[in-house]
Motif scaffolding. Sequence first.
Motif, PDB file in Angstrom:
ATOM      1  N   ASN A 206       2.506  37.298  38.106  1.00  0.00           N
ATOM      2  CA  ASN A 206       2.400  35.812  38.258  1.00  0.00           C
ATOM      3  C   ASN A 206       2.077  35.137  36.834  1.00  0.00           C
ATOM      4  O   ASN A 206       1.040  34.091  37.034  1.00  0.00           O
ATOM      5  N   VAL A 207       2.381  35.487  35.889  1.00  0.00           N
ATOM      6  CA  VAL A 207       2.431  34.912  34.434  1.00  0.00           C
ATOM      7  C   VAL A 207       3.742  34.863  33.960  1.00  0.00           C
ATOM      8  O   VAL A 207       4.426  35.603  34.172  1.00  0.00           O
ATOM      9  N   THR A 208       3.948  33.797  33.020  1.00  0.00           N
ATOM     10  CA  THR A 208       4.855  33.812  32.184  1.00  0.00           C
ATOM     11  C   THR A 208       4.473  33.263  30.751  1.00  0.00           C
ATOM     12  O   THR A 208       3.335  32.912  30.477  1.00  0.00           O
ATOM     13  N   VAL A 209       5.349  33.632  29.758  1.00  0.00           N
ATOM     14  CA  VAL A 209       5.038  33.298  28.255  1.00  0.00           C
ATOM     15  C   VAL A 209       6.202  32.528  27.764  1.00  0.00           C
ATOM     16  O   VAL A 209       7.362  32.819  28.184  1.00  0.00           O
ATOM     17  N   GLU A 210       5.890  31.541  26.795  1.00  0.00           N
ATOM     18  CA  GLU A 210       6.855  30.725  26.108  1.00  0.00           C
ATOM     19  C   GLU A 210       6.566  30.719  24.430  1.00  0.00           C
ATOM     20  O   GLU A 210       5.261  30.662  24.247  1.00  0.00           O
ATOM     21  N   VAL A 225       2.413  30.377  24.409  1.00  0.00           N
ATOM     22  CA  VAL A 225       1.735  29.785  25.384  1.00  0.00           C
ATOM     23  C   VAL A 225       1.790  30.333  26.755  1.00  0.00           C
ATOM     24  O   VAL A 225       2.936  30.823  27.241  1.00  0.00           O
ATOM     25  N   TYR A 226       0.822  30.792  27.368  1.00  0.00           N
ATOM     26  CA  TYR A 226       0.883  31.442  28.839  1.00  0.00           C
ATOM     27  C   TYR A 226       0.770  30.353  29.896  1.00  0.00           C
ATOM     28  O   TYR A 226      -0.222  29.487  29.757  1.00  0.00           O
ATOM     29  N   SER A 227       1.365  30.506  31.019  1.00  0.00           N
ATOM     30  CA  SER A 227       1.095  30.062  32.130  1.00  0.00           C
ATOM     31  C   SER A 227       1.127  30.672  33.478  1.00  0.00           C
ATOM     32  O   SER A 227       1.690  31.680  33.450  1.00  0.00           O
ATOM     33  N   ALA A 228       0.217  30.203  34.453  1.00  0.00           N
ATOM     34  CA  ALA A 228       0.236  30.905  35.603  1.00  0.00           C
ATOM     35  C   ALA A 228       1.651  30.571  36.405  1.00  0.00           C
ATOM     36  O   ALA A 228       2.152  29.493  36.280  1.00  0.00           O
ATOM     37  N   ASN A 238      -1.759  23.992  34.152  1.00  0.00           N
ATOM     38  CA  ASN A 238      -1.661  23.686  32.962  1.00  0.00           C
ATOM     39  C   ASN A 238      -1.609  24.947  32.056  1.00  0.00           C
ATOM     40  O   ASN A 238      -2.148  26.094  32.419  1.00  0.00           O
ATOM     41  N   PRO A 239      -0.837  24.922  31.137  1.00  0.00           N
ATOM     42  CA  PRO A 239      -0.546  26.118  30.257  1.00  0.00           C
ATOM     43  C   PRO A 239      -1.728  26.465  29.275  1.00  0.00           C
ATOM     44  O   PRO A 239      -2.551  25.468  29.058  1.00  0.00           O
TER      45      PRO A 239
END
Length: 416
Positions: A206-210, A225-228, A238-239
């Motif tokens: 449950n994490v993504t990265v951009e 930048v990582y986001s849940a 928030n990221p």
Amino acid sequence: MVAKISMGSSLYGALAYNGEKINEARGKLLATNKIYNDGTGTVDIGRALNDFLLYMPSQTRVEKPVVHISLNPHPEDRLTDTDLQNIAREYLEKLGFGEQPYMVYKHEDIDRHHVHIVTVNVDENGRRLNCDFLFRRSDRIRRELEEKYGLRPAERRSERLENPLRGVDVSAGDVKRQVGNTVKAVCRQYRFQTMGEYRALLSLYNVTVEETQGNVRGREYRGLVYSATDGAGNKVGNPFKSSFFGKTVGYDAVQKKFARSGQDIRDRKLADVTKRTVLAVLGETYDKEKFISRLKEKGIDTVLRHTEEGRIYGATFIDHRTGCVLNGSRMGKELSANALQEHFTLPYAGLPPIRLSVPTEERGGAYTRDASDGVDYPGGMGLFTPEGPAVNAEEEAFIRAMQRKKKKKKRRGLGM
């Protein structure tokens, strides 16, 4: 209980890694030997470093004098701080480090509480302690302590297959800490070669990265930048900039990780291990959901990416046995997105695989080849080999239809 030992040269690095967690209330200092402890529960990292150096000569021939140990009880074991302290001390004494300066920390930043130990393997004269068969002795000691304290055995292999990392749960709160712990753990435990593979791995938790880029005062920069995310992969909350979690998960570190992972996978031929398993399971079913579930049983997670129309356009396999993340196309075109899409949308998709015997001639002789057999005979079908199928889907569907016609004729002849 799993015991992990690593040797290093940076004493300050080991002390700072553990000390910062304690000072941020993400753990406890359980015990020290020959190192100052003021009893407040916090760690004076500089003071600890100086105390260690008192028992180490300024010059030694030992290249890696620092010993960093983690003792990891099974998540279902319920141990008090006193139990953990006693286990750590007995472990060090049996290993031959009982009289060395050391610090014992309890980490509480993940649900599976565990112990870290920092010590040194040189005496006051700069001579190396007996480290012969260190890992073998450690394993024997671990088993003795499991029996004495009634601990559940937790071997390294089963730990990886069970995949103890948990997905980020936004409802549990402190999302920043959860994301940081997850990102650092997967970077440490897995090998991946592209941002796509890294993103697929993080999606399991449950994490993504951009990637981000910009220009500040005439200087270009690139970052992560990582986001849940929720269960559907949608961003939640928030990221977080990678700098919140340290340099080890920043843009430059991840790029270096790509290169190291690629080299390691090539040198050790790790992709071949995953490919054999995936092809074997693919040869057992045309049902996509069964394919995914059977691979999961074998320790491999599958991440398929679909277009809005439902067509597969990407496939990534996360092998928890080897710690490798691999795009399907990286292992061969028979595991590419297009090949998998075709495999799962054949006219008889969802039915058991057809077993066919096709005679072939080789130098005047003849032998048969089973379609489900993974061996690649000359002139054979090669359904799951890089060369591609010699019998296509339309031909197989035609054969199936002819078989049905024969059955109908037999029934008519019997008056049915």
